[in-house]
Design a protein around this motif. Sequence first.
Motif, PDB file in Angstrom:
ATOM      1  N   UNK A   4       0.828  -1.196   0.000  1.00 44.45           N
ATOM      2  CA  UNK A   4       0.000   0.000   0.000  1.00 44.45           C
ATOM      3  C   UNK A   4       0.859   1.241   0.000  1.00 44.45           C
ATOM      4  N   UNK A   5       0.247   2.376  -0.300  1.00 46.79           N
ATOM      5  CA  UNK A   5       0.998   3.625  -0.360  1.00 46.79           C
ATOM      6  C   UNK A   5       1.016   4.287   1.009  1.00 46.79           C
ATOM      7  N   UNK A   6       2.182   4.400   1.612  1.00 47.91           N
ATOM      8  CA  UNK A   6       2.253   5.086   2.900  1.00 47.91           C
ATOM      9  C   UNK A   6       1.902   6.571   2.753  1.00 47.91           C
ATOM     10  N   UNK A   7       1.388   7.163   3.818  1.00 51.17           N
ATOM     11  CA  UNK A   7       1.113   8.601   3.808  1.00 51.17           C
ATOM     12  C   UNK A   7       2.402   9.362   3.537  1.00 51.17           C
ATOM     13  N   UNK A   8       2.301  10.404   2.757  1.00 48.33           N
ATOM     14  CA  UNK A   8       3.450  11.258   2.490  1.00 48.33           C
ATOM     15  C   UNK A   8       4.386  10.744   1.423  1.00 48.33           C
ATOM     16  N   UNK A   9       4.064   9.624   0.837  1.00 48.68           N
ATOM     17  CA  UNK A   9       4.923   9.022  -0.190  1.00 48.68           C
ATOM     18  C   UNK A   9       4.213   9.113  -1.537  1.00 48.68           C
ATOM     19  N   UNK A  10       4.912   9.599  -2.539  1.00 48.26           N
ATOM     20  CA  UNK A  10       4.338   9.691  -3.880  1.00 48.26           C
ATOM     21  C   UNK A  10       4.126   8.289  -4.440  1.00 48.26           C
ATOM     22  N   UNK A  11       2.953   8.050  -5.009  1.00 47.16           N
ATOM     23  CA  UNK A  11       2.677   6.733  -5.585  1.00 47.16           C
ATOM     24  C   UNK A  11       3.628   6.468  -6.758  1.00 47.16           C
ATOM     25  N   UNK A  54      -1.937  16.682   2.162  1.00 53.10           N
ATOM     26  CA  UNK A  54      -1.032  16.773   3.323  1.00 53.10           C
ATOM     27  C   UNK A  54      -1.834  17.090   4.582  1.00 53.10           C
ATOM     28  N   UNK A  55      -2.775  18.035   4.463  1.00 52.23           N
ATOM     29  CA  UNK A  55      -3.629  18.378   5.612  1.00 52.23           C
ATOM     30  C   UNK A  55      -4.425  17.155   6.082  1.00 52.23           C
ATOM     31  N   UNK A  56      -5.040  16.434   5.134  1.00 51.27           N
ATOM     32  CA  UNK A  56      -5.842  15.271   5.498  1.00 51.27           C
ATOM     33  C   UNK A  56      -4.989  14.174   6.120  1.00 51.27           C
ATOM     34  N   UNK A  57      -3.791  13.973   5.604  1.00 52.93           N
ATOM     35  CA  UNK A  57      -2.908  12.951   6.175  1.00 52.93           C
ATOM     36  C   UNK A  57      -2.517  13.304   7.605  1.00 52.93           C
ATOM     37  N   UNK A  58      -2.270  14.600   7.844  1.00 49.87           N
ATOM     38  CA  UNK A  58      -1.887  15.014   9.197  1.00 49.87           C
ATOM     39  C   UNK A  58      -3.073  14.893  10.156  1.00 49.87           C
ATOM     40  N   UNK A  59      -4.269  15.214   9.667  1.00 47.84           N
ATOM     41  CA  UNK A  59      -5.459  15.134  10.516  1.00 47.84           C
ATOM     42  C   UNK A  59      -5.816  13.694  10.864  1.00 47.84           C
ATOM     43  N   UNK A  60      -5.455  12.753  10.001  1.00 49.49           N
ATOM     44  CA  UNK A  60      -5.846  11.354  10.222  1.00 49.49           C
ATOM     45  C   UNK A  60      -4.677  10.461  10.655  1.00 49.49           C
ATOM     46  N   UNK A  61      -3.531  11.067  10.921  1.00 48.42           N
ATOM     47  CA  UNK A  61      -2.346  10.287  11.323  1.00 48.42           C
ATOM     48  C   UNK A  61      -2.556   9.625  12.678  1.00 48.42           C
TER      49      UNK A  61
END
Length: 61
Positions: A4-11, A54-61
Amino acid sequence: MPKGKPAGVRCIQLDEQNACLLFGKPERPPVCGQFAPEAAVCGKSDGEAMATLIDLEQLTA
Ligand code: SF4
């Protein structure tokens, strides 16, 4: 991506124009096909979309 694609990593399936190399192919992950693009997430440019992601990834980390 195998796990799977980790948060913050470009696919790794994005090409230089930010187009999905798997679009329309059966190997495209189901979750990608389930996402319906909308202005609130995609914005008006790649930069706006990236900032929202980026905002959504930080909010759901
Ligand atoms: S749609 Fe899915 S596979 Fe294609 S580039 Fe985006 S995250 Fe990667």
